[in-house]
Design an enzyme around this catalytic site. Structure first.
Site, PDB file in Angstrom:
ATOM      1  N   CYS A 164      -9.637  -2.702 -10.737  1.00 20.80           N
ATOM      2  CA  CYS A 164      -9.095  -1.532 -10.047  1.00 20.80           C
ATOM      3  C   CYS A 164      -7.788  -1.846  -9.335  1.00 20.80           C
ATOM      4  O   CYS A 164      -7.221  -0.991  -8.668  1.00 20.80           O
ATOM      5  CB  CYS A 164     -10.114  -0.950  -9.066  1.00 20.80           C
ATOM      6  SG  CYS A 164     -10.539  -2.065  -7.728  1.00 20.80           S
ATOM      7  N   GLU A 174     -11.620 -10.051  -5.210  1.00 21.78           N
ATOM      8  CA  GLU A 174     -10.187 -10.063  -4.901  1.00 21.78           C
ATOM      9  C   GLU A 174      -9.802 -11.281  -4.067  1.00 21.78           C
ATOM     10  O   GLU A 174      -8.661 -11.416  -3.648  1.00 21.78           O
ATOM     11  CB  GLU A 174      -9.771  -8.761  -4.217  1.00 21.78           C
ATOM     12  CG  GLU A 174     -10.584  -8.383  -2.991  1.00 21.78           C
ATOM     13  CD  GLU A 174     -10.184  -7.021  -2.407  1.00 21.78           C
ATOM     14  OE1 GLU A 174      -9.089  -6.529  -2.702  1.00 21.78           O
ATOM     15  OE2 GLU A 174     -10.984  -6.466  -1.644  1.00 21.78           O
ATOM     16  N   ARG A 201       1.733  -9.890  -0.998  1.00 21.98           N
ATOM     17  CA  ARG A 201       1.897  -8.777  -1.944  1.00 21.98           C
ATOM     18  C   ARG A 201       2.939  -7.760  -1.502  1.00 21.98           C
ATOM     19  O   ARG A 201       3.397  -6.950  -2.305  1.00 21.98           O
ATOM     20  CB  ARG A 201       0.549  -8.076  -2.170  1.00 21.98           C
ATOM     21  CG  ARG A 201      -0.008  -7.414  -0.944  1.00 21.98           C
ATOM     22  CD  ARG A 201      -1.436  -6.957  -1.150  1.00 21.98           C
ATOM     23  NE  ARG A 201      -1.535  -5.577  -1.611  1.00 21.98           N
ATOM     24  CZ  ARG A 201      -2.675  -4.923  -1.746  1.00 21.98           C
ATOM     25  NH1 ARG A 201      -3.826  -5.515  -1.494  1.00 21.98           N
ATOM     26  NH2 ARG A 201      -2.688  -3.687  -2.153  1.00 21.98           N
ATOM     27  N   HIS A 221       0.804  -1.218   0.000  1.00 24.93           N
ATOM     28  CA  HIS A 221       0.000   0.000   0.000  1.00 24.93           C
ATOM     29  C   HIS A 221       0.845   1.280   0.000  1.00 24.93           C
ATOM     30  O   HIS A 221       0.410   2.305  -0.509  1.00 24.93           O
ATOM     31  CB  HIS A 221      -1.012  -0.032   1.151  1.00 24.93           C
ATOM     32  CG  HIS A 221      -2.165  -0.922   0.837  1.00 24.93           C
ATOM     33  ND1 HIS A 221      -2.295  -2.166   1.389  1.00 24.93           N
ATOM     34  CD2 HIS A 221      -3.196  -0.781  -0.027  1.00 24.93           C
ATOM     35  CE1 HIS A 221      -3.380  -2.745   0.896  1.00 24.93           C
ATOM     36  NE2 HIS A 221      -3.942  -1.921   0.035  1.00 24.93           N
ATOM     37  N   ARG A 232     -15.407   2.819  -2.047  1.00 25.65           N
ATOM     38  CA  ARG A 232     -15.226   1.501  -1.438  1.00 25.65           C
ATOM     39  C   ARG A 232     -15.354   1.642   0.072  1.00 25.65           C
ATOM     40  O   ARG A 232     -14.741   2.537   0.669  1.00 25.65           O
ATOM     41  CB  ARG A 232     -13.853   0.937  -1.783  1.00 25.65           C
ATOM     42  CG  ARG A 232     -13.658  -0.435  -1.130  1.00 25.65           C
ATOM     43  CD  ARG A 232     -12.375  -1.062  -1.530  1.00 25.65           C
ATOM     44  NE  ARG A 232     -11.229  -0.433  -0.888  1.00 25.65           N
ATOM     45  CZ  ARG A 232      -9.989  -0.815  -1.111  1.00 25.65           C
ATOM     46  NH1 ARG A 232      -9.729  -1.774  -1.971  1.00 25.65           N
ATOM     47  NH2 ARG A 232      -8.986  -0.214  -0.490  1.00 25.65           N
ATOM     48  N   ASN A 258      -4.561  -6.783  -6.960  1.00 24.92           N
ATOM     49  CA  ASN A 258      -3.491  -6.751  -5.951  1.00 24.92           C
ATOM     50  C   ASN A 258      -3.666  -7.890  -4.954  1.00 24.92           C
ATOM     51  O   ASN A 258      -2.730  -8.616  -4.631  1.00 24.92           O
ATOM     52  CB  ASN A 258      -3.494  -5.427  -5.189  1.00 24.92           C
ATOM     53  CG  ASN A 258      -3.421  -4.239  -6.111  1.00 24.92           C
ATOM     54  OD1 ASN A 258      -3.015  -4.390  -7.257  1.00 24.92           O
ATOM     55  ND2 ASN A 258      -3.817  -3.079  -5.630  1.00 24.92           N
ATOM     56  N   ASP A 259      -4.890  -8.003  -4.453  1.00 23.67           N
ATOM     57  CA  ASP A 259      -5.148  -9.081  -3.491  1.00 23.67           C
ATOM     58  C   ASP A 259      -5.433 -10.401  -4.196  1.00 23.67           C
ATOM     59  O   ASP A 259      -5.041 -11.456  -3.706  1.00 23.67           O
ATOM     60  CB  ASP A 259      -6.322  -8.706  -2.582  1.00 23.67           C
ATOM     61  CG  ASP A 259      -5.870  -7.801  -1.453  1.00 23.67           C
ATOM     62  OD1 ASP A 259      -4.830  -8.103  -0.846  1.00 23.67           O
ATOM     63  OD2 ASP A 259      -6.529  -6.784  -1.192  1.00 23.67           O
ATOM     64  N   ARG A 299     -10.374   4.766  -1.931  1.00 29.12           N
ATOM     65  CA  ARG A 299     -10.012   3.941  -0.770  1.00 29.12           C
ATOM     66  C   ARG A 299     -10.382   4.717   0.501  1.00 29.12           C
ATOM     67  O   ARG A 299      -9.565   5.439   1.076  1.00 29.12           O
ATOM     68  CB  ARG A 299      -8.525   3.624  -0.775  1.00 29.12           C
ATOM     69  CG  ARG A 299      -8.103   2.644  -1.857  1.00 29.12           C
ATOM     70  CD  ARG A 299      -6.625   2.289  -1.712  1.00 29.12           C
ATOM     71  NE  ARG A 299      -6.245   1.140  -2.493  1.00 29.12           N
ATOM     72  CZ  ARG A 299      -5.745   1.192  -3.734  1.00 29.12           C
ATOM     73  NH1 ARG A 299      -5.594   2.344  -4.334  1.00 29.12           N
ATOM     74  NH2 ARG A 299      -5.410   0.078  -4.363  1.00 29.12           N
TER      75      ARG A 299
HETATM   76  C1  PEP Z   1      -6.784  -4.726  -4.830  1.00 30.70           C
HETATM   77  O1  PEP Z   1      -6.661  -5.561  -3.930  1.00 30.70           O
HETATM   78  O2  PEP Z   1      -6.482  -4.948  -6.011  1.00 30.70           O
HETATM   79  C2  PEP Z   1      -7.298  -3.387  -4.522  1.00 30.70           C
HETATM   80  C3  PEP Z   1      -7.562  -2.524  -5.471  1.00 30.70           C
HETATM   81  O3  PEP Z   1      -7.459  -3.055  -3.209  1.00 30.70           O
HETATM   82  P1  PEP Z   1      -6.253  -2.658  -2.223  1.00 30.70           P
HETATM   83  O4  PEP Z   1      -5.013  -2.483  -3.051  1.00 30.70           O
HETATM   84  O5  PEP Z   1      -6.649  -1.400  -1.553  1.00 30.70           O
HETATM   85  O6  PEP Z   1      -6.193  -3.832  -1.316  1.00 30.70           O
HETATM   86 MG    MG Z   2      -7.585  -5.278  -2.024  1.00 32.34          MG
END
Ligand code: PEP
Ligand code: MG
Length: 589
Positions: A510, A439, A473, A196, A339, A462-463, A303
């Site tokens: 996203c 995710e 990650r 993050h 979100r 990402n997740d 976010r």
């Molecule tokens: C993701 O997991 O791809 C996402 C967009 O959420 P975050 O990166 O905030 O976990």
């Molecule tokens: Mg996520």
């Protein structure tokens, strides 16, 4: 003093751009110690701050003690007993209170000085046991100072010129508190492109490198450095020749960026007329401006947890309403997706006390926490609903959904909120659209059970990548295993898109993959309807979309279907971009 030699280090470039300037080294665990005078009437407030920090410290120590005892037995846990004795020592606290009254300095400074006095005295003792206690005092003082800082340390207070931050790691709660004007770029030893802190660096348009091993030992405070956030190169103490090289590279990139800026008002449509919704991910309401200026025509992800990370306490319904309404109004009439809270994992706010967990990314996070804390969740839902009165295209999205049942429970709370607002005579959009993040693999696999309950899906790569491949990650050691193009991930994305279309709803992406111009054609070819990228990445993605034909993207997706490895797929994607938009590879590795 050692001669100033140039040194080139390589990490993972996670946020493009070149930065040059002096280093601000945030060493290990050391906190900067704020020091300022206080007025007599501020003394009680400082006392209260200390008491609160001691309560938090006590709780943490008990927690750790319990866990260590379970794992290693009571002997190992004994050290924390010694720490607790320091926290519980009334004479220590009395001394700090007395100094606060006499010396009129902030509590951090008074605490630190008192602890140092104690530690020094103990260190001079003959007795081994007592000498050891000096270390305990210093450890526990560091913990109390951290609690006093509440997670939001102002590392940058007092800086006269902007710096390149070099640290072992940076928490999102720290990043969100930074004054952007005081930072040129960010370099960390830990982290990966989807941690993050990296995401936040991109949102802040800060060139950044992560995963740069031992940089804190090699860089010195005040050293001049050049940071290349595309290639992941950090040059310490650059030679004049190197300065010249980078000057040339930077000028070249500026020319490309200028051309990309001309696309701002152009649509994101392929050469053969296939349109994609290209929107932006934002971290704070003020980012809407940057998103719009870069050519995004909607907000695909706000976010909202950053409101919690940035503020000292839980933001009230009113405060949240103002933030969401600001996003709704600024982007009007385009769409914005708010979100709901995704706290937990690496996003630890100072206010909501989250337990220490062995596997926080698999733990009490996001929607799980919200469903267990309906008061917290409903406060947010009411705030978003009220903001929906300002823009019919304001949407709600739940993060970390793992089953259809969770969607039902969240939707039930949303209906309760609607009823409460209606009873209070407050305006909201009763038809507000609700979607979910896909995710977690279980959500992707059961997309057909979730689809009837929502109006859209947004894939959080990402997740999704971390949970599908069992690759943390944020862990730079296994960054090479973190592959958004892995066949398993692509299969889940494909499945989600197909199911959504069968149910007459749309699917966006996203996660950071959507902002990677090299991967955009692949996602498009799979049939993704919306790409939501960090504002800085929007022009790059738009350029690639405008340079390809949809048929080419579909062919690419079809060819990828037969490939056995993520590396092959990635190479195929890169080859396409190299052919249609080679300049883009100058800005994206
Ligand atoms: C993701 O997991 O791809 C996402 C967009 O959420 P975050 O990166 O905030 O976990
Ligand atoms: Mg996520």
């Amino acid at each position: 003093m050692e001669a100033q030699r140039e040194l080139e280090l390589r990490g993972i470039g996670v946020s493009p751009g070149i930065a040059a300037g002096p280093v601000l080294l945030l060493q290990g665990d050391d906190l900067p110690l704020p020091e300022y005078a206080i007025a007599a009437e501020e003394v009680p407030r400082e006392m209260l701050r200390l008491e609160e920090a001691l309560i938090a410290t006590r709780r943490q120590l008990h927690d750790i003690q319990r866990r260590v005892e379970d794992a290693l037995g009571s002997e190992s846990a004994g050290i924390f007993e010694a720490h607790l004795q320091v926290v519980d020592d009334p004479s220590f606290v009395d001394e700090i209170f007395r100094d606060l009254r006499d010396k009129r300095k902030n509590v951090e400074k008074i605490l630190f000085d008192a602890a140092e006095r104690y530690a020094r005295t103990l260190r001079q003792m003959e007795d081994d046991y007592l000498r050891e206690r000096a270390t305990d005092i210093r450890d526990v003082t560091r913990r109390i100072l951290r609690n006093l800082a509440g997670g939001g340390v102002d590392w940058l207070a007092g800086l006269d010129s902007p710096r390149v931050l070099v640290a072992r790691d940076l928490a999102p709660s720290e990043m969100v508190a930074f004054d952007r004007r005081k930072i040129l770029g960010v370099v960390t030893e830990l982290g990966s492109p989807t941690s993050h802190a990296a995401i936040m660096a991109r949102a802040m348009d800060l060139p950044a490198i992560v995963g740069l091993h031992a940089v804190c030992e090699k860089a010195r405070d005040g050293d001049r450095v050049i940071l290349d956030g595309v290639r992941g190169v950090l040059v310490l103490r650059p030679s004049p020749a190197r300065e010249e090289d980078y000057g040339r590279i930077a000028r070249g990139r500026i020319v490309i960026q200028k051309r990309l800026a001309t696309l701002k008002d152009e649509p994101a449509v392929t050469r053969d007329g296939h349109a994609v919704a290209l929107s932006a991910n934002i971290e704070m309401p003020a980012d809407v401006e940057a998103a719009w200026a870069r050519g995004a025509r909607g907000i695909g992800l706000f976010r909202s947890e950053n409101l919690f990370l940035a503020s000292g306490g839980d933001p009230s319904e009113e405060r949240q309403y103002e933030a969401y309404a600001e996003v709704a109004r600024r982007i009007m009439p385009e769409s914005a997706i708010i979100r709901t809270l995704d706290l937990g994992g690496d996003k630890m706010p100072a206010s909501v006390k989250l337990p220490d967990e062995a596997n926080p990314f698999l733990g009490w996070r996001a929607i799980r926490l919200c469903l267990d804390r309906p008061v917290l969740f409903k406060t947010q839902l009411r705030a978003i609903l009220r903001a929906s009165a300002h823009n019919p295209n304001l949407r709600i999205m739940y993060p970390m959904i793992s089953s259809a049942a969770e969607v039902d429970r969240a939707n039930a709370l949303l209906e309760e909120c609607k009823a409460e607002l209606a009873a209070a005579g407050l305006a909201f959009n009763a038809a507000v659209e609700v979607g979910v993040m896909i995710e977690i693999p279980s959500a992707a696999l059961t997309a057909d059970l979730i689809a009837p309950k929502v109006k859209f899906f947004s894939i959080g790569t990402n997740d999704l990548v971390q949970y599908t491949l069992a690759v943390d990650r944020g862990n730079e050691r296994i960054a090479q295993l973190y592959e958004p193009t892995h066949p398993a991930v692509l299969q889940l994305i494909r499945h989600t898109v197909e199911v959504s279309h069968r149910h007459g709803i749309w699917t966006g992406v996203c996660g950071e993959a959507a902002g990677n111009p090299i991967l955009a054609p692949l996602l498009l070819g799979i049939g993704v309807d919306e790409l939501s990228a960090s504002p800085g990445a929007v022009p790059l993605v738009k350029d690639v979309v405008r340079q390809i034909r949809y048929a080419e993207a579909q062919d690419l997706a079809e060819a990828a279907r037969g490939m056995a490895t993520g590396a092959e797929v990635l190479e195929l994607c890169r080859a396409l971009v190299r052919r249609v938009a080679p300049e883009i590879l100058e800005l994206a590795e």
